[in-house]
Design a protein around this motif. Structure first.
Motif, PDB file in Angstrom:
ATOM      1  N   LEU A  22       0.904  -1.157   0.046  1.00 38.72           N
ATOM      2  CA  LEU A  22       0.061  -0.089   0.043  1.00 38.72           C
ATOM      3  C   LEU A  22       0.839   1.231   0.120  1.00 38.72           C
ATOM      4  CD1 LEU A  22      -2.804   1.290   0.037  1.00 38.72           C
ATOM      5  CD2 LEU A  22      -2.616   0.990   2.546  1.00 38.72           C
ATOM      6  N   ALA A  23       1.855   1.143   0.858  1.00 40.29           N
ATOM      7  CA  ALA A  23       2.738   2.328   0.845  1.00 40.29           C
ATOM      8  C   ALA A  23       3.533   2.598  -0.458  1.00 40.29           C
ATOM      9  CB  ALA A  23       3.923   2.078   1.974  1.00 40.29           C
ATOM     10  N   GLU A  24       3.965   1.677  -1.165  1.00 33.22           N
ATOM     11  CA  GLU A  24       4.736   1.698  -2.508  1.00 33.22           C
ATOM     12  C   GLU A  24       3.892   2.058  -3.588  1.00 33.22           C
ATOM     13  OE1 GLU A  24       7.652  -1.286  -2.777  1.00 33.22           O
ATOM     14  OE2 GLU A  24       8.102  -1.196  -0.612  1.00 33.22           O
ATOM     15  N   LEU A  56      -7.535  -6.041   4.000  1.00 36.19           N
ATOM     16  CA  LEU A  56      -6.298  -5.481   3.683  1.00 36.19           C
ATOM     17  C   LEU A  56      -6.175  -3.924   4.325  1.00 36.19           C
ATOM     18  CD1 LEU A  56      -5.079  -7.072   0.359  1.00 36.19           C
ATOM     19  CD2 LEU A  56      -4.580  -7.892   2.690  1.00 36.19           C
ATOM     20  N   LEU A  57      -7.045  -3.230   3.710  1.00 45.97           N
ATOM     21  CA  LEU A  57      -7.132  -1.987   3.993  1.00 45.97           C
ATOM     22  C   LEU A  57      -7.546  -1.438   5.341  1.00 45.97           C
ATOM     23  CD1 LEU A  57      -8.936  -0.702   0.848  1.00 45.97           C
ATOM     24  CD2 LEU A  57      -6.873   0.329   1.809  1.00 45.97           C
ATOM     25  N   LEU A  58      -8.313  -2.339   5.934  1.00 50.76           N
ATOM     26  CA  LEU A  58      -8.478  -2.029   7.529  1.00 50.76           C
ATOM     27  C   LEU A  58      -7.368  -2.693   8.281  1.00 50.76           C
ATOM     28  CD1 LEU A  58     -12.137  -3.452   7.770  1.00 50.76           C
ATOM     29  CD2 LEU A  58     -11.405  -1.080   8.086  1.00 50.76           C
ATOM     30  N   HIS A  59      -6.679  -3.804   7.886  1.00 48.64           N
ATOM     31  CA  HIS A  59      -5.318  -3.968   8.764  1.00 48.64           C
ATOM     32  C   HIS A  59      -4.402  -3.012   8.657  1.00 48.64           C
ATOM     33  CE1 HIS A  59      -2.560  -6.544  10.401  1.00 48.64           C
ATOM     34  NE2 HIS A  59      -1.684  -6.407   9.423  1.00 48.64           N
ATOM     35  N   ALA A  60      -4.193  -2.414   7.450  1.00 43.44           N
ATOM     36  CA  ALA A  60      -3.175  -1.165   7.162  1.00 43.44           C
ATOM     37  C   ALA A  60      -3.557  -0.195   8.037  1.00 43.44           C
ATOM     38  CB  ALA A  60      -3.031  -0.914   5.928  1.00 43.44           C
ATOM     39  N   ARG A  61      -4.832   0.121   8.044  1.00 43.52           N
ATOM     40  CA  ARG A  61      -5.277   1.489   8.771  1.00 43.52           C
ATOM     41  C   ARG A  61      -4.986   0.887  10.461  1.00 43.52           C
ATOM     42  NH1 ARG A  61      -5.397   5.295  11.443  1.00 43.52           N
ATOM     43  NH2 ARG A  61      -6.787   7.318  10.811  1.00 43.52           N
ATOM     44  N   ASP A  62      -5.248  -0.176  10.800  1.00 45.37           N
ATOM     45  CA  ASP A  62      -5.162  -0.342  12.096  1.00 45.37           C
ATOM     46  C   ASP A  62      -3.755  -0.438  12.603  1.00 45.37           C
ATOM     47  OD1 ASP A  62      -7.883  -0.713  12.785  1.00 45.37           O
ATOM     48  OD2 ASP A  62      -8.042  -2.828  12.628  1.00 45.37           O
ATOM     49  N   LEU A  63      -2.977  -0.770  11.689  1.00 50.72           N
ATOM     50  CA  LEU A  63      -1.433  -0.722  11.934  1.00 50.72           C
ATOM     51  C   LEU A  63      -0.975   0.656  11.960  1.00 50.72           C
ATOM     52  CD1 LEU A  63       0.422  -3.227   9.666  1.00 50.72           C
ATOM     53  CD2 LEU A  63       0.283  -3.671  11.879  1.00 50.72           C
ATOM     54  N   ILE A 108      -3.400   8.360   2.968  1.00 50.07           N
ATOM     55  CA  ILE A 108      -4.114   8.749   1.716  1.00 50.07           C
ATOM     56  C   ILE A 108      -4.910   7.466   1.126  1.00 50.07           C
ATOM     57  CG2 ILE A 108      -3.660   9.864  -0.540  1.00 50.07           C
ATOM     58  CD1 ILE A 108      -1.403  11.391   0.827  1.00 50.07           C
ATOM     59  N   GLY A 109      -4.395   6.567   0.877  1.00 49.08           N
ATOM     60  CA  GLY A 109      -4.831   5.420   0.227  1.00 49.08           C
ATOM     61  C   GLY A 109      -5.814   5.039   0.914  1.00 49.08           C
ATOM     62  N   PHE A 110      -6.145   4.790   2.217  1.00 46.52           N
ATOM     63  CA  PHE A 110      -6.917   4.369   3.018  1.00 46.52           C
ATOM     64  C   PHE A 110      -8.268   5.481   3.101  1.00 46.52           C
ATOM     65  CE2 PHE A 110      -9.821   3.907   6.778  1.00 46.52           C
ATOM     66  CZ  PHE A 110      -9.936   2.493   6.610  1.00 46.52           C
ATOM     67  N   LEU A 111      -7.859   6.701   2.920  1.00 48.95           N
ATOM     68  CA  LEU A 111      -8.787   7.793   3.012  1.00 48.95           C
ATOM     69  C   LEU A 111      -9.653   7.634   1.639  1.00 48.95           C
ATOM     70  CD1 LEU A 111     -10.491  10.294   4.130  1.00 48.95           C
ATOM     71  CD2 LEU A 111      -8.443  11.512   3.285  1.00 48.95           C
ATOM     72  N   GLU A 119     -17.914   1.444   6.163  1.00 49.34           N
ATOM     73  CA  GLU A 119     -17.028   0.645   6.891  1.00 49.34           C
ATOM     74  C   GLU A 119     -15.643   1.306   7.119  1.00 49.34           C
ATOM     75  OE1 GLU A 119     -16.786  -3.312   6.325  1.00 49.34           O
ATOM     76  OE2 GLU A 119     -15.653  -3.418   8.211  1.00 49.34           O
ATOM     77  N   LEU A 120     -15.107   1.515   5.984  1.00 48.85           N
ATOM     78  CA  LEU A 120     -13.644   2.067   6.016  1.00 48.85           C
ATOM     79  C   LEU A 120     -13.759   3.647   6.523  1.00 48.85           C
ATOM     80  CD1 LEU A 120     -12.240   0.851   2.742  1.00 48.85           C
ATOM     81  CD2 LEU A 120     -12.231  -0.184   4.605  1.00 48.85           C
TER      82      LEU A 120
END
Lengths: 202, 202
Positions: A22-24, A56-63, A108-111, A119-120
């Protein structure tokens, strides 16, 4: 026990792969296939842990929330004066180094995904309000002469400044350089809680 | 002539469809199929104008720049004092009404795509630097006692505040309400160029 250790290691690899893809590669590059490839497992195995892209997105946001909250908790635990804690909190929250640039890109990706999925969006709102509450609480500890509404109002401006610097630095690190970001934060903080010496690096 | 009118009408429908799909469905929902359906044409016909998703995104970003630049030019053309123009410029740039909420959503979707594509990133950077230059120029006209570096530094903070308010309001309009956004801007502006009366609505 060996089985549990393997499982934990597997989950950590998937977690790290989700974050770095997600970051890259940004939101467009975040796919189950890309994360499985990065984690070195099959898409089938990945599906046991994360059934879809939303997971996957929710996991990255929680991290992201865990990382930033842990740093903030550590700052508060130092027992330093609230002025110093507030200043250090905001400085560590902007995109000054590679790690925080990654965090800004994940944010930004999550937003962008959250604008289309309630839900996101709920998770984004929860994380941001938590940061806003902490900022408000610290500002109130600095400004005992202010009423709660004034503290909330000023903290809202500080949080917006921090997130604005983050998103702008993610795409244009030359214009929103570490120096430019520090100056913008210090200008705002000097006005609210008085000038301070230089902040020690995070 | 009739042929040219048809073509222009067709392009305007596609342009409006691109904008509204990105604003409503976000980056994940922006597909050639969705835009064609919204424009009431076949995907094949759409492909004559926009060969891929990147072209749709660039078009939406250009529309966003045109809209905001036209409003800003109109403000400058009033011949009002630079303090008033600066204040009105920043107020019209945050997410106070439905139209500006759409603009903020388009901005976020484009930025999230831009993090993975240099061509898109270049367009984002160009648009944002144009806004930053305008803000810097107006601030310099208000603060003849400041050197250029100080004007740039303060304008950077103002632009980051504006974009931070925009992105946060897009996902959490309750916390980043129009009032909260106006207060945050006025607090920052009062400090830089002195307090002013209420800004007339844009």
């Amino acid at each position: 026990m060996a089985r549990q250790r393997d499982l934990t290691a597997h989950q950590e690899r998937i977690s790290a792969a989700t974050w770095s893809v997600l970051a890259e590669a940004g939101l467009p590059g975040l796919t189950l296939r890309a994360v499985a490839a990065r984690a070195g497992c099959s898409t089938g195995l990945l599906l046991h842990t994360f059934p879809d892209k939303r997971a996957l997105l929710l996991h990255a946001r929680d991290l992201l929330h865990q990382r930033t909250a842990a740093r903030a908790d550590a700052l508060e635990a130092t027992g330093a004066a609230p002025e110093e804690v507030l200043r250090a909190l905001l400085h560590q929250a902007v995109a000054l180094g590679p790690e925080q640039h990654e965090e800004a890109r994940v944010w930004i990706g999550f937003l962008a995904a959250a604008l289309a999925e309630p839900e996101l969006a709920e998770r984004h709102v929860r994380g941001n309000r938590s940061f806003l509450r902490r900022t408000t609480r610290l500002l109130a500890a600095c400004r005992l002469d202010w009423d709660p509404a004034r503290c909330t109002r000023a903290a809202t401006g500080l949080v917006a400044l921090v997130e604005g610097l983050n998103v702008l630095a993610a795409a244009d690190p030359a214009t929103y350089s570490p120096d430019a970001q520090r100056h913008a934060l210090d200008d705002a903080l000097d006005r609210l809680v008085g000038a301070a010496g230089p902040v020690s690096p995070p």
